[in-house]
Design a protein around this motif. Structure first.
Motif, PDB file in Angstrom:
ATOM      1  N   MET A   1       0.840  -1.186   0.000  1.00  0.00           N
ATOM      2  CA  MET A   1       0.000   0.000   0.000  1.00  0.00           C
ATOM      3  C   MET A   1       0.880   1.242   0.000  1.00  0.00           C
ATOM      4  N   THR A   2       0.605   2.155  -0.904  1.00  0.00           N
ATOM      5  CA  THR A   2       1.333   3.416  -0.983  1.00  0.00           C
ATOM      6  C   THR A   2       0.599   4.464  -0.177  1.00  0.00           C
ATOM      7  N   SER A   3       1.294   5.099   0.771  1.00  0.00           N
ATOM      8  CA  SER A   3       0.685   6.116   1.615  1.00  0.00           C
ATOM      9  C   SER A   3       1.202   7.485   1.198  1.00  0.00           C
ATOM     10  N   ARG A   4       0.323   8.471   1.227  1.00  0.00           N
ATOM     11  CA  ARG A   4       0.697   9.838   0.872  1.00  0.00           C
ATOM     12  C   ARG A   4      -0.030  10.797   1.800  1.00  0.00           C
ATOM     13  N   THR A   5       0.328  12.059   1.714  1.00  0.00           N
ATOM     14  CA  THR A   5      -0.354  13.089   2.490  1.00  0.00           C
ATOM     15  C   THR A   5      -1.380  13.766   1.596  1.00  0.00           C
ATOM     16  N   TYR A   6      -2.642  13.758   2.016  1.00  0.00           N
ATOM     17  CA  TYR A   6      -3.743  14.328   1.242  1.00  0.00           C
ATOM     18  C   TYR A   6      -4.041  15.737   1.736  1.00  0.00           C
ATOM     19  N   THR A   7      -4.222  16.649   0.808  1.00  0.00           N
ATOM     20  CA  THR A   7      -4.593  18.015   1.175  1.00  0.00           C
ATOM     21  C   THR A   7      -6.106  18.113   1.290  1.00  0.00           C
ATOM     22  N   CYS A   8      -6.561  18.891   2.270  1.00  0.00           N
ATOM     23  CA  CYS A   8      -7.988  18.993   2.577  1.00  0.00           C
ATOM     24  C   CYS A   8      -8.379  20.458   2.733  1.00  0.00           C
ATOM     25  N   ALA A   9      -9.633  20.752   2.411  1.00  0.00           N
ATOM     26  CA  ALA A   9     -10.212  22.064   2.669  1.00  0.00           C
ATOM     27  C   ALA A   9     -11.578  21.863   3.292  1.00  0.00           C
ATOM     28  N   ILE A  10     -12.044  22.866   4.012  1.00  0.00           N
ATOM     29  CA  ILE A  10     -13.344  22.806   4.687  1.00  0.00           C
ATOM     30  C   ILE A  10     -14.212  23.944   4.181  1.00  0.00           C
TER      31      ILE A  10
END
Length: 375
Positions: A1-10
């Motif tokens: 499994m490849t893990s990455r950092t996801y960008t989020c907005a609210i």
């Protein structure tokens, strides 16, 4: 499994936005909050300053400035569909607070846009993701609990008249419904995630005490494809507040009582006399994960890392929202409603009130205790 950092907005920086921001912050190696949107400049500026992110007046402005991986929609329910469609058109995944849309027609439109865009949509039903619920579903699938026989889901909450002073609350066209749509949905979504497809619903609804156009109480009797039977009660007029689920299986009773979120300590298992004791299995992994936005966001990110559809998918959401529509349809027509009946052209497909609630529109005045069932 490849893990990455996801960008989020609210989008929408009211009270529930804090739960989403804290969930993102709790997963620093996997998620990062990069922006916020609100139509109230002072509120979004304060939220942006608190969380160290850019503030924007509109979703379009945010998407023009940056392209997050996930956009968390924390606005009033009546705005969810248009914002989710805007996200999909930009190739961004919406993470939508409950209720995700106001009707089955809206959800079907959202699912069509999701398929066309090839970008997944996730609905926030965070009670599915505490370790107690995950373990319960696993043990049921493994046969450790035997067949499900009987269940109940009670959301007995209290909201005073001032709660409905917020302009969008208690209005069919803005909130979609009362406690059946916006409050008890957490509990009975968990019930449905355990018991699987429901087959028919018989229900009543009433406006007992609150200055609202919608119901403030509903009760349903539900039959499942498995043969299990359940009751579902939703209330905003109950002074001793509780959220309560009970499952009676062949080999054990499993109970959960909490209010707005649970931990492992809120669950109880009682073995059936003479049956195989599932207690040792109940103490197995997973353990220690409370229900909440952090648990669901972690599950969403796991799915994205693995190339799977993130939970809760629009297909899963439809079964829950169809149940909501069936409760209203049964309560307002006096008929038993079967799953699959409410399709395009059905009065309760376009809106949860169907042709209208069996009480007059009202925002203030004396109590009206007539039940929501006509003959």
């Amino acid at each position: 499994m490849t893990s990455r950092t996801y960008t989020c907005a609210i989008v929408g920086t009211g009270a529930i936005a804090g739960a989403h921001a804290r969930a993102i912050a709790a997963l620093p190696a996997r998620a990062r909050l990069v922006g916020a949107v609100d139509v109230e400049p002072d509120r979004v500026a304060a939220f942006g300053a608190e969380w160290g992110v850019s503030a924007h007046p509109t979703l379009a402005d945010l998407l023009a400035d940056r392209r997050p991986d996930l956009v968390h929609l924390c606005t009033p329910p009546g705005t969810h569909l248009s914002l989710a469609l805007e996200c999909l058109a930009a190739g961004v995944s919406p993470v939508v607070e409950k209720p995700p849309v106001l009707s089955l027609a809206d959800l079907d439109r959202l699912r069509a846009a999701e398929a066309e865009a090839g970008v997944p949509v996730a609905t926030i039903f965070q009670h599915r993701f505490g370790s107690g619920a995950v373990r319960l579903r696993r043990l049921l699938a493994e046969g450790a609990l035997g067949r499900p026989l009987l269940a109940s889901a009670d959301t007995l909450w209290f909201r005073d008249d001032d709660y409905f002073a917020v302009p969008w609350r208690g209005k069919w066209e803005l909130e979609g419904g009362g406690p059946t749509m916006g409050h008890g949905i957490h509990q009975f979504d968990l019930l449905l995630s355990v018991l699987g497809p429901w087959s028919e619903v018989s229900a009543v609804a009433a406006r007992q005490a609150r200055p609202t156009d919608t119901e403030d109480v509903s009760a349903a009797l539900v039959r499942f494809d498995s043969g299990a039977v359940a009751t579902v009660v939703n209330s905003l007029v109950s002074p001793r507040q509780t959220s309560r689920l009970r499952f009676d299986f062949e080999h054990a009773t499993v109970e959960l009582e909490h209010l707005y979120g649970y931990s492992d300590a809120d669950w109880r298992l009682t073995p059936a006399p003479g049956a195989p004791d599932p207690t040792p299995a109940w103490g197995s992994d997973p353990v220690g994960v409370p229900s909440g936005h952090t648990a669901q966001l972690a599950a969403v990110l796991d799915a994205l890392d693995e190339g799977r559809t993130p939970p809760v998918s629009t297909a899963d959401t439809r079964m829950t929202l169809e149940f909501v529509a069936a409760v209203y349809a049964s309560a307002f027509t006096g008929r038993v409603v079967v799953r699959g009946e409410i399709t395009e052209g059905h009065p309760f497909h376009a809106g949860m009130a169907g042709g209208g609630a069996p009480w007059p529109p009202r925002r203030s005045g004396p109590s009206d205790s007539r039940v929501g069932r006509t003959t």
